[in-house]
Scaffold this active site. Sequence first.
Site, PDB file in Angstrom:
ATOM      1  N   ARG A 197       0.845  -1.200   0.000  1.00 18.84           N
ATOM      2  CA  ARG A 197       0.000   0.000   0.000  1.00 18.84           C
ATOM      3  C   ARG A 197       0.875   1.242   0.000  1.00 18.84           C
ATOM      4  O   ARG A 197       2.090   1.182   0.200  1.00 18.84           O
ATOM      5  CB  ARG A 197      -0.915   0.003   1.225  1.00 18.84           C
ATOM      6  CG  ARG A 197      -0.159   0.015   2.543  1.00 18.84           C
ATOM      7  CD  ARG A 197      -1.013   0.395   3.726  1.00 18.84           C
ATOM      8  NE  ARG A 197      -0.323   0.201   4.994  1.00 18.84           N
ATOM      9  CZ  ARG A 197       0.595   1.018   5.487  1.00 18.84           C
ATOM     10  NH1 ARG A 197       0.950   2.099   4.815  1.00 18.84           N
ATOM     11  NH2 ARG A 197       1.168   0.766   6.650  1.00 18.84           N
TER      12      ARG A 197
ATOM     13  N   ARG B 182       3.395   5.255   4.930  1.00 16.05           N
ATOM     14  CA  ARG B 182       4.546   4.834   5.709  1.00 16.05           C
ATOM     15  C   ARG B 182       4.117   3.802   6.753  1.00 16.05           C
ATOM     16  O   ARG B 182       3.347   2.899   6.437  1.00 16.05           O
ATOM     17  CB  ARG B 182       5.245   6.068   6.286  1.00 16.05           C
ATOM     18  CG  ARG B 182       5.878   6.905   5.141  1.00 16.05           C
ATOM     19  CD  ARG B 182       6.358   8.283   5.533  1.00 16.05           C
ATOM     20  NE  ARG B 182       7.538   8.256   6.393  1.00 16.05           N
ATOM     21  CZ  ARG B 182       8.217   9.345   6.720  1.00 16.05           C
ATOM     22  NH1 ARG B 182       7.863  10.526   6.235  1.00 16.05           N
ATOM     23  NH2 ARG B 182       9.276   9.268   7.524  1.00 16.05           N
TER      24      ARG B 182
ATOM     25  N   TRP C 291       0.416   0.994  13.011  1.00 16.40           N
ATOM     26  CA  TRP C 291       0.166  -0.156  13.883  1.00 16.40           C
ATOM     27  C   TRP C 291      -1.279  -0.598  13.730  1.00 16.40           C
ATOM     28  O   TRP C 291      -2.170   0.222  13.521  1.00 16.40           O
ATOM     29  CB  TRP C 291       0.425   0.235  15.342  1.00 16.40           C
ATOM     30  CG  TRP C 291       0.029  -0.821  16.349  1.00 16.40           C
ATOM     31  CD1 TRP C 291       0.762  -1.894  16.756  1.00 16.40           C
ATOM     32  CD2 TRP C 291      -1.208  -0.889  17.069  1.00 16.40           C
ATOM     33  NE1 TRP C 291       0.065  -2.638  17.681  1.00 16.40           N
ATOM     34  CE2 TRP C 291      -1.154  -2.042  17.891  1.00 16.40           C
ATOM     35  CE3 TRP C 291      -2.362  -0.114  17.091  1.00 16.40           C
ATOM     36  CZ2 TRP C 291      -2.196  -2.422  18.725  1.00 16.40           C
ATOM     37  CZ3 TRP C 291      -3.411  -0.472  17.916  1.00 16.40           C
ATOM     38  CH2 TRP C 291      -3.314  -1.613  18.725  1.00 16.40           C
TER      39      TRP C 291
ATOM     40  N   ALA D  67      -6.902   6.170  10.019  1.00 15.25           N
ATOM     41  CA  ALA D  67      -5.848   6.152   9.004  1.00 15.25           C
ATOM     42  C   ALA D  67      -6.326   5.435   7.749  1.00 15.25           C
ATOM     43  O   ALA D  67      -7.166   4.528   7.823  1.00 15.25           O
ATOM     44  CB  ALA D  67      -4.600   5.473   9.553  1.00 15.25           C
TER      45      ALA D  67
ATOM     46  N   GLY E 226      -7.303  -0.273   2.930  1.00 17.87           N
ATOM     47  CA  GLY E 226      -8.468   0.521   3.287  1.00 17.87           C
ATOM     48  C   GLY E 226      -8.265   1.403   4.487  1.00 17.87           C
ATOM     49  O   GLY E 226      -7.385   2.273   4.481  1.00 17.87           O
ATOM     50  N   LEU E 227      -9.036   1.168   5.548  1.00 20.91           N
ATOM     51  CA  LEU E 227      -9.076   2.117   6.656  1.00 20.91           C
ATOM     52  C   LEU E 227      -8.952   1.412   7.996  1.00 20.91           C
ATOM     53  O   LEU E 227      -9.268   0.230   8.135  1.00 20.91           O
ATOM     54  CB  LEU E 227     -10.381   2.906   6.615  1.00 20.91           C
ATOM     55  CG  LEU E 227     -11.667   2.100   6.830  1.00 20.91           C
ATOM     56  CD1 LEU E 227     -12.115   2.124   8.296  1.00 20.91           C
ATOM     57  CD2 LEU E 227     -12.777   2.637   5.946  1.00 20.91           C
ATOM     58  N   ALA E 228      -8.479   2.181   8.966  1.00 21.85           N
ATOM     59  CA  ALA E 228      -8.406   1.721  10.357  1.00 21.85           C
ATOM     60  C   ALA E 228      -8.924   2.849  11.247  1.00 21.85           C
ATOM     61  O   ALA E 228      -8.377   3.960  11.223  1.00 21.85           O
ATOM     62  CB  ALA E 228      -6.977   1.357  10.735  1.00 21.85           C
TER      63      ALA E 228
ATOM     64  N   CYS F 189       2.808   6.857  10.574  1.00 14.51           N
ATOM     65  CA  CYS F 189       2.564   7.431   9.244  1.00 14.51           C
ATOM     66  C   CYS F 189       3.651   8.422   8.849  1.00 14.51           C
ATOM     67  O   CYS F 189       3.454   9.258   7.955  1.00 14.51           O
ATOM     68  CB  CYS F 189       1.188   8.092   9.171  1.00 14.51           C
ATOM     69  SG  CYS F 189      -0.169   6.981   9.589  1.00 14.51           S
TER      70      CYS F 189
END
Length: 251
Positions: free
Chosen positions: A87, A90, A93, A159, A172-174, A190
């Site tokens: 992806r 940077r 976690w 994120a 995708g997303l967290a 990041c």
Amino acid sequence: MSAPRDPFFPANQSIRQSTEPLDVRMLGEVDYLHAWELQAELAVQRAADEIPDTILVLEHPSIYTAGKRTQPDDRPTNGLPVIDVDRGGRITWHGPGQLVIYPIIKLADPIDVVDYVRRVEEALIQVVRQCGIPGAGRVDGRSGVWIPGSDHHHRKVAALGIRITKGVTMHGLALNCNNTLEFYDYIVPCGIDDASVTTLSAELGRDISVASMVEPTLAALDDAFAGRLIVADHSFDSAPDPTKGLPRPAR
């Protein structure tokens, strides 16, 4: 308010090629490598129109993942394993208490990566605001969802990390719900060292579980992808892009 830039097609139009309902798979806690392999398999199948647009909903055991622009100084100092992934971005976690959603979606032509990212952000901004954090929004130059802080020291609550191959989205997303923040202390999250990371629970002073955030987040994503939730300008600050101009370090 208008979108940060004009998309390739109208904002009220679906960004998905398909008009069929999303296939949502609730996976529980899944090892990161297993989930990555599953995403890759599903993306190939979606590109070939063998499956519908699919959304994976899960949590990961504690792990660091490093995107293509991760720098040597970003990496953890606590000995926890790091998985190098395909992806953008940077290092970050993942772990229990964090809602992770991976859309495997075939995008409509013309493919607009920026619009896709903005729609995911818009969905998350609305969800976070509906939780009781009305100031949540964007920091221009940085992806994700942010909460304003004093002296430009903002807090990141969600994120994003995206990859698009053959017109199909991966990763995708967290969304940080009630996870620990301890593991962020051992990395440069990041690649950003002038801000901090937070959770919904920390911001609201009450427990916000992953389970409680699944339904509203899925509904907002569906609305955003379909064009029912219009991308608006929710930027409250700007900051340097932590990936701009960086080389891809040798691995």
